[in-house]
Design an enzyme around this catalytic site. Structure first.
Site, PDB file in Angstrom:
ATOM      1  N   GLY A 155      28.324  71.450   9.673  1.00 11.38           N
ATOM      2  CA  GLY A 155      28.503  71.825   8.282  1.00 11.38           C
ATOM      3  C   GLY A 155      28.355  73.319   8.096  1.00 11.38           C
ATOM      4  O   GLY A 155      27.835  74.034   8.960  1.00 11.38           O
ATOM      5  N   GLY A 207      27.976  67.982  11.744  1.00 12.01           N
ATOM      6  CA  GLY A 207      29.045  67.353  10.975  1.00 12.01           C
ATOM      7  C   GLY A 207      30.281  67.047  11.778  1.00 12.01           C
ATOM      8  O   GLY A 207      31.035  66.134  11.440  1.00 12.01           O
ATOM      9  N   GLU A 250      19.882  69.832  14.797  1.00 13.01           N
ATOM     10  CA  GLU A 250      19.297  70.114  13.483  1.00 13.01           C
ATOM     11  C   GLU A 250      17.826  70.516  13.511  1.00 13.01           C
ATOM     12  O   GLU A 250      17.372  71.290  12.654  1.00 13.01           O
ATOM     13  CB  GLU A 250      19.477  68.898  12.561  1.00 13.01           C
ATOM     14  CG  GLU A 250      20.894  68.692  12.055  1.00 13.01           C
ATOM     15  CD  GLU A 250      21.825  68.070  13.090  1.00 13.01           C
ATOM     16  OE1 GLU A 250      23.032  67.990  12.831  1.00 13.01           O
ATOM     17  OE2 GLU A 250      21.327  67.658  14.166  1.00 13.01           O
ATOM     18  N   ASP A 260      21.749  64.087  10.816  1.00  7.06           N
ATOM     19  CA  ASP A 260      22.312  63.305   9.713  1.00  7.06           C
ATOM     20  C   ASP A 260      23.716  62.862  10.105  1.00  7.06           C
ATOM     21  O   ASP A 260      23.988  62.642  11.270  1.00  7.06           O
ATOM     22  CB  ASP A 260      22.280  64.113   8.405  1.00  7.06           C
ATOM     23  CG  ASP A 260      23.163  65.358   8.437  1.00  7.06           C
ATOM     24  OD1 ASP A 260      23.446  65.870   9.545  1.00  7.06           O
ATOM     25  OD2 ASP A 260      23.581  65.827   7.356  1.00  7.06           O
TER      26      ASP A 260
END
Length: 353
Positions: free
Chosen positions: A66, A114, A137, A145
Protein backbone atom coordinates in the site's frame (compact mmCIF):
# COMPACT_ATOMS: atom_id res chain seq x y z
CA UNK A 1 -12.28 6.79 -13.88
CA UNK A 2 -9.49 8.47 -15.84
CA UNK A 3 -6.69 7.50 -13.43
CA UNK A 4 -4.04 5.62 -15.41
CA UNK A 5 -2.40 3.98 -12.39
CA UNK A 6 -4.35 0.84 -13.29
CA UNK A 7 -4.69 -0.14 -16.95
CA UNK A 8 -7.45 -2.52 -17.93
CA UNK A 9 -8.17 -4.10 -21.30
CA UNK A 10 -9.41 -7.30 -22.85
CA UNK A 11 -7.30 -9.31 -25.25
CA UNK A 12 -8.89 -12.39 -26.69
CA UNK A 13 -10.54 -14.31 -23.86
CA UNK A 14 -8.61 -12.60 -21.06
CA UNK A 15 -9.17 -9.47 -19.03
CA UNK A 16 -5.82 -7.82 -18.33
CA UNK A 17 -5.15 -5.70 -15.22
CA UNK A 18 -1.83 -3.85 -15.15
CA UNK A 19 -0.72 -1.97 -12.04
CA UNK A 20 0.88 1.10 -13.58
CA UNK A 21 2.97 2.98 -11.02
CA UNK A 22 6.40 1.53 -11.83
CA UNK A 23 8.20 4.54 -10.37
CA UNK A 24 6.61 3.65 -7.00
CA UNK A 25 6.95 -0.13 -7.41
CA UNK A 26 3.23 -0.12 -8.26
CA UNK A 27 2.32 0.80 -4.67
CA UNK A 28 -1.41 0.52 -4.19
CA UNK A 29 -3.67 3.55 -3.70
CA UNK A 30 -7.36 3.80 -2.96
CA UNK A 31 -8.28 4.77 -6.56
CA UNK A 32 -6.33 1.75 -7.80
CA UNK A 33 -8.34 -0.56 -5.54
CA UNK A 34 -11.58 0.91 -6.86
CA UNK A 35 -10.44 0.61 -10.46
CA UNK A 36 -9.56 -3.06 -10.07
CA UNK A 37 -12.96 -3.67 -8.50
CA UNK A 38 -14.68 -1.96 -11.42
CA UNK A 39 -12.84 -4.17 -13.90
CA UNK A 40 -13.74 -7.35 -12.04
CA UNK A 41 -17.38 -6.26 -11.98
CA UNK A 42 -17.39 -5.55 -15.71
CA UNK A 43 -15.84 -8.91 -16.58
CA UNK A 44 -17.68 -11.14 -14.13
CA UNK A 45 -20.74 -11.54 -16.34
CA UNK A 46 -19.06 -10.83 -19.67
CA UNK A 47 -19.18 -14.06 -21.70
CA UNK A 48 -16.26 -12.86 -23.85
CA UNK A 49 -13.96 -12.82 -20.82
CA UNK A 50 -13.15 -16.27 -19.50
CA UNK A 51 -10.29 -15.34 -17.12
CA UNK A 52 -8.37 -12.43 -15.57
CA UNK A 53 -4.63 -11.75 -15.48
CA UNK A 54 -2.98 -9.40 -12.97
CA UNK A 55 0.51 -8.04 -13.66
CA UNK A 56 2.72 -5.09 -12.76
CA UNK A 57 4.29 -2.51 -15.04
CA UNK A 58 8.07 -2.23 -15.09
CA UNK A 59 10.79 -4.74 -14.28
CA UNK A 60 10.97 -4.43 -10.51
CA UNK A 61 7.84 -6.04 -9.19
CA UNK A 62 4.11 -6.61 -9.15
CA UNK A 63 3.37 -4.38 -6.15
CA UNK A 64 5.42 -3.23 -3.14
CA UNK A 65 2.31 -2.80 -0.97
CA UNK A 66 0.00 0.00 0.00
CA UNK A 67 0.95 3.64 -0.36
CA UNK A 68 2.37 3.97 3.14
CA UNK A 69 3.31 7.62 2.71
CA UNK A 70 -0.40 8.35 2.46
CA UNK A 71 -1.07 6.15 5.50
CA UNK A 72 1.67 7.98 7.40
CA UNK A 73 0.12 11.35 6.61
CA UNK A 74 -3.29 10.08 7.67
CA UNK A 75 -2.04 8.60 10.94
CA UNK A 76 0.03 11.68 11.76
CA UNK A 77 -2.93 13.99 11.17
CA UNK A 78 -5.28 11.80 13.19
CA UNK A 79 -7.67 11.43 10.26
CA UNK A 80 -9.33 8.23 9.05
CA UNK A 81 -8.94 8.09 5.27
CA UNK A 82 -6.91 4.91 5.64
CA UNK A 83 -9.93 3.15 7.13
CA UNK A 84 -11.91 3.78 3.94
CA UNK A 85 -8.97 2.52 1.88
CA UNK A 86 -8.60 -0.65 3.95
CA UNK A 87 -12.32 -1.32 3.90
CA UNK A 88 -12.38 -1.35 0.09
CA UNK A 89 -9.03 -3.12 -0.16
CA UNK A 90 -10.01 -5.98 2.15
CA UNK A 91 -13.31 -6.41 0.34
CA UNK A 92 -11.35 -6.64 -2.90
CA UNK A 93 -9.06 -9.28 -1.36
CA UNK A 94 -12.09 -11.39 -0.45
CA UNK A 95 -13.62 -10.87 -3.87
CA UNK A 96 -10.45 -12.08 -5.58
CA UNK A 97 -10.51 -15.24 -3.46
CA UNK A 98 -14.02 -16.12 -4.57
CA UNK A 99 -13.98 -14.68 -8.09
CA UNK A 100 -16.02 -17.00 -10.33
CA UNK A 101 -13.52 -16.96 -13.20
CA UNK A 102 -9.84 -17.99 -13.11
CA UNK A 103 -7.78 -15.16 -11.62
CA UNK A 104 -4.12 -15.43 -12.61
CA UNK A 105 -1.48 -13.34 -10.81
CA UNK A 106 2.06 -12.86 -12.09
CA UNK A 107 4.00 -12.49 -8.83
CA UNK A 108 7.20 -11.42 -10.57
CA UNK A 109 9.72 -9.31 -8.66
CA UNK A 110 8.74 -7.57 -5.44
CA UNK A 111 5.37 -8.64 -4.04
CA UNK A 112 4.77 -7.27 -0.56
CA UNK A 113 1.91 -6.29 1.71
CA UNK A 114 -1.00 -5.13 -0.43
CA UNK A 115 0.62 -6.82 -3.43
CA UNK A 116 0.24 -10.15 -1.63
CA UNK A 117 -3.41 -9.31 -1.03
CA UNK A 118 -3.99 -8.74 -4.75
CA UNK A 119 -2.22 -11.92 -5.83
CA UNK A 120 -1.96 -14.65 -3.21
CA UNK A 121 -5.74 -15.02 -2.85
CA UNK A 122 -6.08 -15.72 -6.57
CA UNK A 123 -6.75 -19.09 -8.12
CA UNK A 124 -3.50 -19.29 -10.14
CA UNK A 125 -0.43 -17.67 -8.52
CA UNK A 126 2.80 -17.67 -10.52
CA UNK A 127 6.24 -16.83 -9.12
CA UNK A 128 9.57 -16.41 -10.94
CA UNK A 129 13.26 -16.46 -10.06
CA UNK A 130 12.92 -12.72 -9.39
CA UNK A 131 10.06 -13.02 -6.89
CA UNK A 132 10.53 -11.60 -3.42
CA UNK A 133 7.36 -12.15 -1.42
CA UNK A 134 6.90 -10.68 2.05
CA UNK A 135 4.59 -9.30 4.69
CA UNK A 136 7.02 -6.79 6.30
CA UNK A 137 4.54 -4.84 8.41
CA UNK A 138 6.13 -5.37 11.86
CA UNK A 139 9.07 -3.27 10.65
CA UNK A 140 6.86 -0.19 10.25
CA UNK A 141 4.85 -0.58 13.44
CA UNK A 142 1.94 -2.28 11.71
CA UNK A 143 0.52 -5.83 11.52
CA UNK A 144 0.12 -8.15 8.50
CA UNK A 145 -3.23 -7.47 6.84
CA UNK A 146 -4.92 -7.96 3.41
CA UNK A 147 -5.59 -11.55 4.49
CA UNK A 148 -1.91 -12.07 5.27
CA UNK A 149 -2.66 -13.53 8.70
CA UNK A 150 -5.06 -15.97 7.01
CA UNK A 151 -2.42 -17.16 4.55
CA UNK A 152 0.48 -17.27 6.99
CA UNK A 153 -1.49 -18.94 9.77
CA UNK A 154 -2.15 -21.81 7.35
CA UNK A 155 1.43 -22.24 6.14
CA UNK A 156 3.13 -25.53 7.11
CA UNK A 157 4.17 -25.73 10.74
CA UNK A 158 5.32 -22.39 12.08
CA UNK A 159 6.77 -21.06 8.81
CA UNK A 160 4.06 -18.43 8.60
CA UNK A 161 4.73 -17.25 12.14
CA UNK A 162 8.41 -16.84 11.27
CA UNK A 163 7.61 -14.83 8.12
CA UNK A 164 4.98 -12.68 9.81
CA UNK A 165 7.09 -11.71 12.82
CA UNK A 166 10.42 -11.19 11.06
CA UNK A 167 9.00 -9.77 7.82
CA UNK A 168 11.46 -11.93 5.88
CA UNK A 169 11.11 -11.86 2.09
CA UNK A 170 11.14 -15.27 0.41
CA UNK A 171 11.90 -16.40 -3.10
CA UNK A 172 9.89 -18.60 -5.42
CA UNK A 173 10.67 -21.95 -3.77
CA UNK A 174 9.71 -20.81 -0.29
CA UNK A 175 6.61 -19.00 -1.59
CA UNK A 176 5.47 -22.31 -3.05
CA UNK A 177 6.34 -24.17 0.15
CA UNK A 178 4.40 -21.72 2.30
CA UNK A 179 1.28 -21.82 0.11
CA UNK A 180 1.65 -18.26 -1.17
CA UNK A 181 1.99 -19.39 -4.79
CA UNK A 182 1.14 -22.39 -6.99
CA UNK A 183 3.41 -22.38 -10.05
CA UNK A 184 6.92 -21.38 -11.05
CA UNK A 185 7.89 -19.91 -14.41
CA UNK A 186 11.18 -18.27 -15.42
CA UNK A 187 10.59 -14.55 -15.91
CA UNK A 188 11.74 -14.83 -19.53
CA UNK A 189 8.68 -16.95 -20.27
CA UNK A 190 6.07 -14.50 -18.97
CA UNK A 191 5.56 -12.62 -22.22
CA UNK A 192 4.88 -15.82 -24.15
CA UNK A 193 2.72 -17.16 -21.32
CA UNK A 194 0.63 -13.99 -21.35
CA UNK A 195 0.25 -14.17 -25.13
CA UNK A 196 -0.92 -17.79 -24.91
CA UNK A 197 -3.33 -16.87 -22.14
CA UNK A 198 -5.13 -14.39 -24.35
CA UNK A 199 -5.95 -17.24 -26.71
CA UNK A 200 -6.77 -20.20 -24.48
CA UNK A 201 -7.95 -21.05 -20.95
CA UNK A 202 -5.27 -21.07 -18.28
CA UNK A 203 -5.88 -24.78 -17.64
CA UNK A 204 -4.73 -25.46 -21.20
CA UNK A 205 -1.85 -22.98 -21.16
CA UNK A 206 -0.11 -23.92 -17.91
CA UNK A 207 0.87 -27.48 -18.96
CA UNK A 208 2.84 -26.01 -21.87
CA UNK A 209 5.22 -24.26 -19.47
CA UNK A 210 7.37 -26.48 -17.29
CA UNK A 211 9.77 -24.44 -15.18
CA UNK A 212 12.01 -26.40 -12.81
CA UNK A 213 10.82 -25.59 -9.31
CA UNK A 214 13.55 -23.83 -7.28
CA UNK A 215 14.73 -25.13 -3.93
CA UNK A 216 12.95 -23.93 -0.80
CA UNK A 217 15.63 -22.96 1.76
CA UNK A 218 13.08 -22.80 4.58
CA UNK A 219 12.41 -26.53 4.22
CA UNK A 220 15.80 -27.26 5.79
CA UNK A 221 14.99 -24.90 8.69
CA UNK A 222 11.65 -26.45 9.63
CA UNK A 223 12.93 -28.15 12.78
CA UNK A 224 14.18 -25.05 14.56
CA UNK A 225 11.46 -22.80 13.14
CA UNK A 226 8.66 -25.13 14.27
CA UNK A 227 10.18 -25.51 17.74
CA UNK A 228 10.98 -21.85 18.36
CA UNK A 229 7.85 -20.29 16.95
CA UNK A 230 5.45 -22.75 18.59
CA UNK A 231 5.93 -20.81 21.84
CA UNK A 232 2.96 -18.93 23.26
CA UNK A 233 4.68 -15.55 23.65
CA UNK A 234 7.08 -13.45 21.62
CA UNK A 235 9.42 -13.38 24.62
CA UNK A 236 9.59 -17.18 24.65
CA UNK A 237 10.08 -17.30 20.88
CA UNK A 238 12.98 -14.87 21.23
CA UNK A 239 14.47 -16.96 24.06
CA UNK A 240 14.25 -20.19 22.07
CA UNK A 241 15.86 -18.58 19.05
CA UNK A 242 18.80 -17.37 21.12
CA UNK A 243 19.21 -20.70 22.91
CA UNK A 244 19.09 -22.82 19.75
CA UNK A 245 22.76 -22.30 19.00
CA UNK A 246 22.02 -21.99 15.29
CA UNK A 247 23.26 -19.03 13.27
CA UNK A 248 20.02 -18.77 11.29
CA UNK A 249 17.98 -18.68 14.50
CA UNK A 250 20.21 -16.00 15.98
CA UNK A 251 19.74 -13.95 12.81
CA UNK A 252 15.97 -14.31 13.23
CA UNK A 253 16.24 -13.10 16.83
CA UNK A 254 18.14 -10.04 15.62
CA UNK A 255 15.38 -9.33 13.11
CA UNK A 256 12.78 -9.53 15.88
CA UNK A 257 14.82 -7.19 18.05
CA UNK A 258 14.52 -4.47 15.39
CA UNK A 259 10.73 -4.71 15.05
CA UNK A 260 8.01 -2.86 16.94
CA UNK A 261 7.44 -4.76 20.22
CA UNK A 262 3.74 -3.94 20.13
CA UNK A 263 3.42 -5.05 16.51
CA UNK A 264 5.16 -8.34 17.29
CA UNK A 265 2.79 -9.17 20.12
CA UNK A 266 -0.33 -8.15 18.20
CA UNK A 267 0.86 -10.09 15.14
CA UNK A 268 1.38 -13.29 17.13
CA UNK A 269 -2.06 -12.92 18.70
CA UNK A 270 -3.63 -12.23 15.29
CA UNK A 271 -2.03 -15.33 13.75
CA UNK A 272 -3.13 -17.60 16.58
CA UNK A 273 -6.68 -16.26 16.43
CA UNK A 274 -6.74 -16.50 12.62
CA UNK A 275 -6.07 -20.25 12.86
CA UNK A 276 -9.38 -20.63 14.65
CA UNK A 277 -11.42 -18.59 12.16
CA UNK A 278 -13.13 -20.55 9.42
CA UNK A 279 -12.77 -18.29 6.39
CA UNK A 280 -10.77 -15.51 4.81
CA UNK A 281 -13.68 -13.15 5.38
CA UNK A 282 -13.70 -13.72 9.14
CA UNK A 283 -9.95 -13.10 9.25
CA UNK A 284 -10.29 -9.89 7.21
CA UNK A 285 -12.90 -8.67 9.67
CA UNK A 286 -10.41 -9.25 12.45
CA UNK A 287 -7.61 -7.58 10.50
CA UNK A 288 -9.75 -4.51 9.96
CA UNK A 289 -10.17 -4.10 13.72
CA UNK A 290 -6.44 -4.54 14.22
CA UNK A 291 -5.58 -2.06 11.46
CA UNK A 292 -8.02 0.53 12.83
CA UNK A 293 -6.39 0.28 16.25
CA UNK A 294 -2.87 0.43 14.80
CA UNK A 295 -3.71 3.65 12.96
CA UNK A 296 -3.87 5.46 16.27
CA UNK A 297 -0.65 4.04 17.75
CA UNK A 298 2.63 5.99 17.79
CA UNK A 299 4.60 3.07 16.33
CA UNK A 300 2.92 3.25 12.93
CA UNK A 301 3.86 6.90 12.42
CA UNK A 302 7.36 6.32 13.81
CA UNK A 303 7.98 3.14 11.83
CA UNK A 304 7.05 4.70 8.50
CA UNK A 305 9.08 7.77 9.37
CA UNK A 306 12.19 5.71 10.07
CA UNK A 307 11.88 3.32 7.14
CA UNK A 308 10.35 5.47 4.40
CA UNK A 309 10.22 9.19 5.18
CA UNK A 310 13.58 9.96 6.84
CA UNK A 311 15.12 6.55 6.07
CA UNK A 312 17.38 6.66 9.11
CA UNK A 313 16.38 3.05 9.94
CA UNK A 314 16.34 3.94 13.64
CA UNK A 315 12.74 3.77 14.85
CA UNK A 316 12.06 4.77 18.43
CA UNK A 317 9.36 2.33 19.40
CA UNK A 318 6.92 3.12 22.21
CA UNK A 319 7.09 1.04 24.31
CA UNK A 320 10.65 0.09 23.40
CA UNK A 321 10.80 -3.43 24.85
CA UNK A 322 8.61 -6.52 24.77
CA UNK A 323 8.22 -6.68 28.56
CA UNK A 324 6.79 -3.15 28.53
CA UNK A 325 3.89 -4.05 26.22
CA UNK A 326 0.84 -4.63 28.36
CA UNK A 327 -1.67 -7.31 27.49
CA UNK A 328 -4.42 -4.69 27.54
CA UNK A 329 -2.63 -2.87 24.71
CA UNK A 330 -2.67 -6.07 22.66
CA UNK A 331 -6.31 -6.82 23.40
CA UNK A 332 -7.31 -3.30 22.38
CA UNK A 333 -6.48 -4.19 18.78
CA UNK A 334 -9.18 -6.88 18.74
CA UNK A 335 -11.94 -4.92 20.44
CA UNK A 336 -15.18 -4.38 18.48
CA UNK A 337 -15.33 -1.06 16.66
CA UNK A 338 -19.07 -0.59 16.96
CA UNK A 339 -21.73 -1.84 14.58
CA UNK A 340 -21.55 1.13 12.22
CA UNK A 341 -17.75 0.93 11.87
CA UNK A 342 -17.13 -2.79 11.48
CA UNK A 343 -16.08 -4.43 8.23
CA UNK A 344 -18.48 -7.29 7.60
CA UNK A 345 -19.06 -9.97 4.98
CA UNK A 346 -21.95 -12.35 4.40
CA UNK A 347 -21.57 -15.38 6.71
CA UNK A 348 -21.47 -17.80 3.76
CA UNK A 349 -18.18 -16.46 2.34
CA UNK A 350 -15.16 -18.75 2.25
CA UNK A 351 -11.56 -18.07 1.35
CA UNK A 352 -8.75 -20.18 -0.09
CA UNK A 353 -8.13 -23.53 1.48
Amino acid sequence: MTDDTVLTETDGCTGLITLNRPQALNALTHPMVLRIGEALTAWEDDPAVSQVLLRGAGERGLCAGGDIRAIHADAKAGTTGSLDFWRDEYRLNARIARYPKPYVALMDGIVMGGGVGLSAHGGVRIVTERSRVAMPETGIGFVPDVGGTYLLSRAPGELGTHLALTGTAVGAGDALLCGLADHYLPSGWLEEFTWELTRAPVAEVLPKFHGTTPEAPLAADREWIDHCYAADTVEEIHKRLLESGLAAAREASQLLHAKSPTSLKVTLAALRRARGLDSLERVLEQEYRVSAAALSTPDLVEGIRAQVIDKDRRPRWSPAALFQVRQASVERHFAPLGEDRELTFPPSGAGRG
